[in-house]
Design a protein around this motif. Structure first.
Motif, PDB file in Angstrom:
ATOM      1  N   ALA A 193       0.805  -1.221   0.000  1.00 62.53           N
ATOM      2  CA  ALA A 193       0.000   0.000   0.000  1.00 62.53           C
ATOM      3  C   ALA A 193       0.839   1.272   0.000  1.00 62.53           C
ATOM      4  O   ALA A 193       0.325   2.350  -0.304  1.00 62.53           O
ATOM      5  N   PHE A 194       2.103   1.184   0.372  1.00 60.00           N
ATOM      6  CA  PHE A 194       2.993   2.342   0.386  1.00 60.00           C
ATOM      7  C   PHE A 194       4.279   1.933  -0.327  1.00 60.00           C
ATOM      8  O   PHE A 194       5.341   1.810   0.279  1.00 60.00           O
ATOM      9  N   ALA A 195       4.201   1.748  -1.631  1.00 61.07           N
ATOM     10  CA  ALA A 195       5.238   1.022  -2.362  1.00 61.07           C
ATOM     11  C   ALA A 195       6.543   1.783  -2.522  1.00 61.07           C
ATOM     12  O   ALA A 195       7.603   1.171  -2.642  1.00 61.07           O
ATOM     13  N   GLY A 196       6.504   3.120  -2.555  1.00 64.22           N
ATOM     14  CA  GLY A 196       7.735   3.861  -2.802  1.00 64.22           C
ATOM     15  C   GLY A 196       8.336   3.460  -4.138  1.00 64.22           C
ATOM     16  O   GLY A 196       7.650   3.302  -5.141  1.00 64.22           O
ATOM     17  N   ILE A 197       9.641   3.260  -4.165  1.00 62.60           N
ATOM     18  CA  ILE A 197      10.337   2.860  -5.391  1.00 62.60           C
ATOM     19  C   ILE A 197      10.315   1.347  -5.590  1.00 62.60           C
ATOM     20  O   ILE A 197      10.900   0.835  -6.536  1.00 62.60           O
ATOM     21  N   GLY A 198       9.617   0.652  -4.665  1.00 61.43           N
ATOM     22  CA  GLY A 198       9.521  -0.801  -4.766  1.00 61.43           C
ATOM     23  C   GLY A 198      10.287  -1.542  -3.693  1.00 61.43           C
ATOM     24  O   GLY A 198      10.643  -2.707  -3.863  1.00 61.43           O
ATOM     25  N   TYR A 199      10.503  -0.877  -2.548  1.00 62.06           N
ATOM     26  CA  TYR A 199      11.317  -1.453  -1.473  1.00 62.06           C
ATOM     27  C   TYR A 199      10.935  -2.906  -1.183  1.00 62.06           C
ATOM     28  O   TYR A 199      11.783  -3.802  -1.178  1.00 62.06           O
ATOM     29  N   PHE A 200       9.655  -3.148  -0.914  1.00 62.64           N
ATOM     30  CA  PHE A 200       9.175  -4.488  -0.605  1.00 62.64           C
ATOM     31  C   PHE A 200       8.507  -5.141  -1.816  1.00 62.64           C
ATOM     32  O   PHE A 200       8.543  -6.355  -1.974  1.00 62.64           O
ATOM     33  N   GLU A 215       1.406   3.903  -4.875  1.00 66.74           N
ATOM     34  CA  GLU A 215       2.305   4.966  -4.438  1.00 66.74           C
ATOM     35  C   GLU A 215       1.811   6.295  -5.004  1.00 66.74           C
ATOM     36  O   GLU A 215       1.468   6.383  -6.170  1.00 66.74           O
ATOM     37  N   ARG A 216       1.778   7.324  -4.158  1.00 62.31           N
ATOM     38  CA  ARG A 216       1.262   8.603  -4.648  1.00 62.31           C
ATOM     39  C   ARG A 216       2.326   9.651  -4.918  1.00 62.31           C
ATOM     40  O   ARG A 216       2.062  10.649  -5.582  1.00 62.31           O
ATOM     41  N   ASN A 217       3.548   9.443  -4.428  1.00 60.64           N
ATOM     42  CA  ASN A 217       4.647  10.352  -4.734  1.00 60.64           C
ATOM     43  C   ASN A 217       5.017  10.182  -6.208  1.00 60.64           C
ATOM     44  O   ASN A 217       5.441   9.102  -6.623  1.00 60.64           O
ATOM     45  N   PRO A 218       4.876  11.223  -7.037  1.00 63.20           N
ATOM     46  CA  PRO A 218       5.102  11.051  -8.476  1.00 63.20           C
ATOM     47  C   PRO A 218       6.525  10.654  -8.833  1.00 63.20           C
ATOM     48  O   PRO A 218       6.735   9.874  -9.771  1.00 63.20           O
ATOM     49  N   VAL A 219       7.520  11.152  -8.098  1.00 61.81           N
ATOM     50  CA  VAL A 219       8.906  10.789  -8.392  1.00 61.81           C
ATOM     51  C   VAL A 219       9.155   9.326  -8.034  1.00 61.81           C
ATOM     52  O   VAL A 219       9.719   8.559  -8.820  1.00 61.81           O
ATOM     53  N   ALA A 220       8.732   8.921  -6.829  1.00 59.61           N
ATOM     54  CA  ALA A 220       8.895   7.531  -6.423  1.00 59.61           C
ATOM     55  C   ALA A 220       8.149   6.598  -7.373  1.00 59.61           C
ATOM     56  O   ALA A 220       8.631   5.506  -7.703  1.00 59.61           O
ATOM     57  N   ASP A 243      -3.744   7.749  -3.790  1.00 58.23           N
ATOM     58  CA  ASP A 243      -3.918   7.509  -2.364  1.00 58.23           C
ATOM     59  C   ASP A 243      -4.525   6.119  -2.192  1.00 58.23           C
ATOM     60  O   ASP A 243      -5.585   5.826  -2.740  1.00 58.23           O
ATOM     61  N   ASN A 244      -3.865   5.270  -1.429  1.00 53.02           N
ATOM     62  CA  ASN A 244      -4.337   3.884  -1.318  1.00 53.02           C
ATOM     63  C   ASN A 244      -5.724   3.781  -0.690  1.00 53.02           C
ATOM     64  O   ASN A 244      -6.436   2.810  -0.914  1.00 53.02           O
ATOM     65  N   ARG A 245      -6.127   4.803   0.084  1.00 51.41           N
ATOM     66  CA  ARG A 245      -7.465   4.776   0.671  1.00 51.41           C
ATOM     67  C   ARG A 245      -8.554   4.942  -0.384  1.00 51.41           C
ATOM     68  O   ARG A 245      -9.711   4.587  -0.160  1.00 51.41           O
ATOM     69  N   GLU A 246      -8.163   5.480  -1.535  1.00 51.20           N
ATOM     70  CA  GLU A 246      -9.099   5.599  -2.655  1.00 51.20           C
ATOM     71  C   GLU A 246      -8.898   4.481  -3.667  1.00 51.20           C
ATOM     72  O   GLU A 246      -9.860   3.923  -4.201  1.00 51.20           O
ATOM     73  N   VAL A 247      -7.634   4.141  -3.933  1.00 54.89           N
ATOM     74  CA  VAL A 247      -7.320   3.146  -4.965  1.00 54.89           C
ATOM     75  C   VAL A 247      -7.723   1.749  -4.545  1.00 54.89           C
ATOM     76  O   VAL A 247      -8.366   1.009  -5.308  1.00 54.89           O
ATOM     77  N   VAL A 248      -7.363   1.344  -3.321  1.00 59.76           N
ATOM     78  CA  VAL A 248      -7.574  -0.048  -2.903  1.00 59.76           C
ATOM     79  C   VAL A 248      -9.054  -0.426  -2.839  1.00 59.76           C
ATOM     80  O   VAL A 248      -9.428  -1.498  -3.333  1.00 59.76           O
ATOM     81  N   PRO A 249      -9.937   0.382  -2.255  1.00 61.03           N
ATOM     82  CA  PRO A 249     -11.353  -0.004  -2.272  1.00 61.03           C
ATOM     83  C   PRO A 249     -11.901  -0.179  -3.690  1.00 61.03           C
ATOM     84  O   PRO A 249     -12.739  -1.064  -3.924  1.00 61.03           O
ATOM     85  N   GLU A 250     -11.419   0.622  -4.637  1.00 66.49           N
ATOM     86  CA  GLU A 250     -11.872   0.458  -6.019  1.00 66.49           C
ATOM     87  C   GLU A 250     -11.385  -0.859  -6.598  1.00 66.49           C
ATOM     88  O   GLU A 250     -12.124  -1.543  -7.317  1.00 66.49           O
ATOM     89  N   LEU A 251     -10.158  -1.227  -6.282  1.00 64.96           N
ATOM     90  CA  LEU A 251      -9.595  -2.469  -6.824  1.00 64.96           C
ATOM     91  C   LEU A 251     -10.278  -3.709  -6.254  1.00 64.96           C
ATOM     92  O   LEU A 251     -10.259  -4.774  -6.886  1.00 64.96           O
ATOM     93  N   ALA A 289      -9.431   1.492   5.956  1.00 68.78           N
ATOM     94  CA  ALA A 289      -9.622   1.385   4.511  1.00 68.78           C
ATOM     95  C   ALA A 289      -8.928   0.172   3.921  1.00 68.78           C
ATOM     96  O   ALA A 289      -9.376  -0.361   2.893  1.00 68.78           O
ATOM     97  N   LEU A 290      -7.852  -0.298   4.564  1.00 65.10           N
ATOM     98  CA  LEU A 290      -7.041  -1.351   3.953  1.00 65.10           C
ATOM     99  C   LEU A 290      -7.325  -2.748   4.479  1.00 65.10           C
ATOM    100  O   LEU A 290      -7.206  -3.729   3.740  1.00 65.10           O
ATOM    101  N   LEU A 291      -7.696  -2.886   5.754  1.00 65.26           N
ATOM    102  CA  LEU A 291      -7.985  -4.220   6.279  1.00 65.26           C
ATOM    103  C   LEU A 291      -9.107  -4.931   5.526  1.00 65.26           C
ATOM    104  O   LEU A 291      -9.027  -6.156   5.322  1.00 65.26           O
ATOM    105  N   PRO A 292     -10.167  -4.228   5.086  1.00 69.35           N
ATOM    106  CA  PRO A 292     -11.209  -4.928   4.335  1.00 69.35           C
ATOM    107  C   PRO A 292     -10.711  -5.557   3.036  1.00 69.35           C
ATOM    108  O   PRO A 292     -11.355  -6.457   2.495  1.00 69.35           O
ATOM    109  N   ALA A 293      -9.550  -5.102   2.547  1.00 71.80           N
ATOM    110  CA  ALA A 293      -9.011  -5.656   1.300  1.00 71.80           C
ATOM    111  C   ALA A 293      -8.259  -6.961   1.512  1.00 71.80           C
ATOM    112  O   ALA A 293      -7.884  -7.623   0.542  1.00 71.80           O
TER     113      ALA A 293
END
Length: 355
Positions: A193-200, A215-220, A243-251, A289-293
């Protein structure tokens, strides 16, 4: 018999990858220093001729004794013993860049020059000055070298491209990044949910998982896309900017969930007080927002910056409370301290199963 006078010559951009390969072969000599042997190459000390690592040539290292520690290099520059007591105790080489917290050390430029002499594969030294904002943007200063903050770092076989002046990279999370690639199963549906440059996300995708990375940071996000290609996982790493709170429920609107979720964001400006209850930016603040996913029986890896006196209770209680609010339950499997975050505060991960 080991030979303490051998070194291999490689191109400077390949130095870190070559060191890893030589270490895997068991021939890397970490008792001696890597050093420059030309404008574009470095010499890496080895105990024997490598058999599988690609090198330009093997040479006999018969130069003068090289200084082995940062203190050695600074003594050569005239530092007194009192000044040496303020020398940085740790730093990290990330690709071609050395990251260091100079603290109260006098003459930071001399510290930087000494670190470049100590690490021949590096060409820039950056002083870290903190991370701030919802996009986890670092503040750094060039104190030595070429000043190129963009680099490529190889870690446990995963390649990370990044600009260290634009995106955060925590060397202290190295073991946790590797671990996520080990616990993830092939074909597993995973949310980062907070991917950054792909750390995990990258180690998990390399392990064969189908990873949804938000990830919502455009550079990351741009580096996330680049790194997926660099690691040849673009077919199973599905990146979304927002924002994962918006993206994840849609997915997950159709009821399809994830078998594993990594919630790797914690507030980097949290006060150091053990009584701090700051909520902004902590992963647990997104749980509603994320646990239901997460499917029943799925795994959650919740990261938090926790005062040492509140470990393990605070992160566990927060995860449990969020699950209760959603009429779900959690089984805590492990609580780990990944690294120190600041004085009296630790970076903690809670591993749990959600029912």
């Amino acid at each position: 018999m080991p030979d303490a006078s051998l070194a291999v010559v490689v191109e400077k951009p390949r130095a870190e990858a070559a060191i890893g390969a030589l270490r895997a072969e068991g021939v890397y000599d970490d008792a001696r220093s890597v050093y420059e042997c030309g404008d574009e190459t470095v010499a890496i000390p080895v105990r024997a001729h490598p058999e599988t690592t690609d090198v330009i040539e093997v040479v006999r290292d018969e130069g003068e004794r090289r200084l082995r520690t940062l203190e050695d290099h600074l003594r050569e520059r005239g530092w007194t013993e009192d000044e040496l007591e303020q020398t940085p105790g740790s730093w990290a080489v990330v690709g071609s860049v050395v990251l260091v917290d100079v603290g109260d050390a006098p003459r930071p430029d001399e510290v930087g020059d000494a670190l470049l002499a100590l690490h021949g594969q590096a060409d820039t030294v950056l002083a870290r000055e903190g991370v701030s904002g919802e996009h986890r943007e670092p503040s750094v200063a060039v104190i030595a070298g070429e000043g190129d903050t963009e680099t490529v770092h190889v870690e446990h076989g995963t390649t990370y491209a990044m600009d260290l002046a634009e995106v955060m990279f925590s060397p202290g999370n190295k073991a946790e990044r590797a671990r996520m690639g080990e616990v993830t199963k092939e074909g597993e549906r995973v949310l980062d949910a907070f991917a950054g440059i792909g750390y995990f996300a990258l180690p998990m995708a390399r392990a064969g998982a189908e990873v949804t990375a938000v990830e919502r940071n455009p550079v990351a996000f741009e580096y996330l896309l680049e790194n997926a290609v660099r690691n040849d996982v673009q077919d199973r790493l599905h990146a979304y900017r927002g924002d994962n709170r918006e993206v994840v429920p849609e997915l997950t609107a159709d009821g399809a969930g994830f078998e594993r979720a990594v919630l790797g964001y914690y507030e980097v400006t949290e006060p150091r007080s053990v009584d701090s209850q700051t909520t902004s930016g902590q992963s647990w603040a997104y749980l509603d927002a994320l646990l239901p996913a997460v499917e029943s029986g799925g795994a959650v890896h919740l990261h938090e910056a926790t005062p040492e006196g509140l470990i393990p209770d605070r992160p566990v209680d927060r995860l449990t409370a969020a699950a209760d609010d959603l009429s779900r339950s959690v089984e805590v499997l492990d609580v780990r301290e990944v690294k120190g975050y600041s004085e009296g505060v630790a970076h903690v991960v809670v591993d749990a199963r959600v029912e």
